[in-house]
Design an enzyme around this catalytic site. Structure first.
Site, short mmCIF file in Angstrom:
data_model
loop_
_atom_site.label_atom_id
_atom_site.label_comp_id
_atom_site.label_asym_id
_atom_site.label_seq_id
_atom_site.Cartn_x
_atom_site.Cartn_y
_atom_site.Cartn_z
CG HIS A 60 8.18 -33.52 63.50
ND1 HIS A 60 8.96 -34.20 62.58
CD2 HIS A 60 7.84 -32.35 62.89
CE1 HIS A 60 9.08 -33.48 61.48
NE2 HIS A 60 8.39 -32.34 61.65
CG HIS A 62 8.41 -27.26 61.81
ND1 HIS A 62 9.45 -27.26 60.90
CD2 HIS A 62 7.81 -28.48 61.68
CE1 HIS A 62 9.47 -28.42 60.24
NE2 HIS A 62 8.47 -29.17 60.70
CD GLN A 155 10.34 -26.10 55.04
OE1 GLN A 155 9.80 -26.16 56.12
NE2 GLN A 155 10.17 -27.07 54.12
CG HIS A 213 10.78 -32.70 57.41
ND1 HIS A 213 11.53 -32.35 58.49
CD2 HIS A 213 9.55 -32.11 57.60
CE1 HIS A 213 10.82 -31.57 59.29
NE2 HIS A 213 9.61 -31.41 58.79
CD GLU A 216 5.42 -33.05 55.27
OE1 GLU A 216 6.49 -32.44 55.17
OE2 GLU A 216 4.47 -32.67 55.98
CG ASP A 312 4.67 -31.07 61.37
OD1 ASP A 312 5.82 -30.61 61.48
OD2 ASP A 312 4.17 -31.42 60.27
CD1 TRP A 318 3.59 -26.41 55.31
CD2 TRP A 318 4.52 -25.21 56.95
NE1 TRP A 318 4.82 -25.95 54.88
CE2 TRP A 318 5.40 -25.23 55.85
CE3 TRP A 318 4.90 -24.51 58.11
CZ2 TRP A 318 6.65 -24.57 55.88
CZ3 TRP A 318 6.13 -23.86 58.13
CH2 TRP A 318 6.99 -23.89 57.03
N1 17E Z 1 7.96 -28.01 56.70
C1 17E Z 1 7.83 -29.19 56.03
O1 17E Z 1 8.63 -29.48 55.12
N2 17E Z 1 6.84 -30.02 56.37
C2 17E Z 1 5.99 -29.72 57.34
N3 17E Z 1 5.00 -30.57 57.66
C3 17E Z 1 6.12 -28.49 58.03
C4 17E Z 1 7.13 -27.67 57.67
C5 17E Z 1 5.16 -28.13 59.10
FE FE2 Z 2 7.72 -31.16 59.98
#
Ligand code: 17E
Ligand code: FE2
Length: 420
Positions: A60, A62, A155, A213, A216, A312, A318
């Site tokens: 995982h 980005h 996103q 995702h 989170e 990540d 982030w």
């Molecule tokens: N975008 C997201 O939705 N969640 C994350 N942990 C990262 C990007 C890094």
């Molecule tokens: Fe992520």
């Protein structure tokens, strides 16, 4: 005559036992493994009884936002949501060159440290799909040394704009390997549920994997994992599905969590936890006690579900830190998840190696076995515990039978006086 011969290896075998062997490579594949191999090779390396392991798997990442920390501004609150806003500003001026240059620098950094399989999310919320185009080019350019999987990831939400759903599908048309999503960030719970159904429909239509995702957030009411589980059970897609982050699972009450765990066992879905990032992003609305903000890694693993660890972020809106080192990830993971028994430590190593290979569906080509592509790493370590404990140097990286990278382990010189 072999192409490459590695002498005196401590090989971490597929059954997880360690064997002292020589390993021979011919035409990019592992051709022999035995305690002592007779014969010569074009290149012979003495491994000095260091640990030889299958490569690290980054399940995982980005890549499109990697190496943008501080651009255009620093994440002051440290939350996921401020990160999304900063990225929204930064991504207005992406160019192919910008994304490619940062992605390749990150992949090289990871490969030098033993990562040869990477799954990267790429934001497909922008109509230009610049980041996707860049990563599709990169996937091709690096394929002789790294296997890159691309997730079409909206996103700003699958329904973030009226166009996004179409953009996700376009990304699959253009060749993204995996369908992504972010149900906890949709405007309503209903939108979140619908997005999960739509993601499964697209995966079936295009015959792609799924990596969502999911939940989170520290909100114990965020319950999209059950929707993913239901879709996985009903579609039979099971092991082709991954649930990333699922941090809310760490906040669910035990009565609900226990019921959910039973459902999850019927699904065979893969879990991806990102301990470096979620210990940093989550818990930001708590005072004290402050939650760890990570999914129930230990319990999922104890129940026999497949869990891997991802990095990540590498220096992005982030998370401003990270050097692409998977041993750092496992080290943080075992702390945050309190996996400090020896079997648990070994399991954390598996979460950055073979469990990730299972998640990426690359098991057929993964593992140091005769007949498989010669992808392996040599660590300055005796075993899995030692590798994590010291975040050992990866001394050699062999990709598809060729030496890709070499790093000398630090050897400090002591100039102080002897104590005894
Ligand atoms: N975008 C997201 O939705 N969640 C994350 N942990 C990262 C990007 C890094
Ligand atoms: Fe992520």
């Amino acid at each position: 005559m072999y192409d490459l011969l590695l002498r005196h290896c401590r090989l971490l075998q597929t059954d997880q036992t360690i064997a002292e062997v020589d390993i021979a490579v011919e035409q990019g594949k592992i051709s022999a493994i035995a305690p002592h191999l007779p014969g010569n090779a074009k290149i012979t390396l003495d491994i000095h009884k260091h640990l030889v392991s299958p490569p690290f798997v980054e399940s995982h990442l980005h890549l499109d936002s990697a190496l943008t920390a501080g651009e255009p501004r620093w994440n002051q609150s440290g939350t996921l949501f401020e990160g999304i806003e900063i990225w929204r500003e930064r991504k207005q001026n992406l160019s192919l060159e910008d994304v490619k240059q940062r992605a390749i620098a990150t992949l090289k950094q990871q490969a030098t440290q033993g990562v040869l399989f990477v799954r990267s999310h790429v934001d497909v919320s922008e109509a230009s799909l610049t980041a996707l185009q860049a990563l599709l080019e990169i996937r091709e350019a690096v394929k002789s040394w790294i296997t890159l999987q691309i997730v079409a990831f909206p996103q700003d939400g699958f329904y973030g704009s009226s166009q996004t759903e179409i953009l996700v599908e376009k990304a699959l048309d253009l060749g993204a390997d995996v369908v992504g999503g972010i149900p906890h960030y949709e405007l309503t719970r209903e939108d979140g549920v619908n997005s999960v159904h739509q993601i499964f429909a697209l995966a079936q239509k295009y015959d792609r994997l799924i990596d969502i995702h999911c939940d989170e957030i520290d909100d114990e009411q965020s319950r999209f994992l059950e929707v993913v589980a239901a879709c996985a059970i009903r579609s039979g897609l099971g092991s082709r599905v991954s649930a990333s982050h699922t941090t809310a699972f760490g906040s669910y009450n035990n009565a609900y969590a226990t019921k959910l765990m039973g459902f999850l066992q019927r699904t065979q879905i893969n879990f991806i936890a990102n301990p470096l990032i979620n210990i940093t992003l989550q818990g930001r609305t708590d005072t004290y006690p402050k939650r760890r903000g990570i999914t129930r890694v230990k319990e999922l693993w104890q129940q026999g579900l497949n869990v891997s660890f991802g990095h990540d972020c590498v220096q992005d809106p982030w998370y401003s830190f990270g050097r692409g080192n998977m041993l750092d990830v496992a080290f943080m993971g075992l702390h945050v998840c309190q996996m400090t028994g020896i079997a648990e430590i070994d399991a954390c190593y598996d979460m950055i190696t073979r469990n990730g290979a299972k998640t990426l569906n690359v098991e057929a080509e993964y593992g140091v076995e005769i007949g498989k592509p010669a992808n392996l790493i040599v660590l300055d370590a005796k075993d899995r515990y030692d590798a994590i404990c010291r975040r050992s140097t990866v001394c050699y990286v062999i990709a598809q039978g060729k030496l890709l990278a070499r790093t000398e382990a630090p050897r400090p010189h002591w100039y102080g006086t002897a104590v005894c």
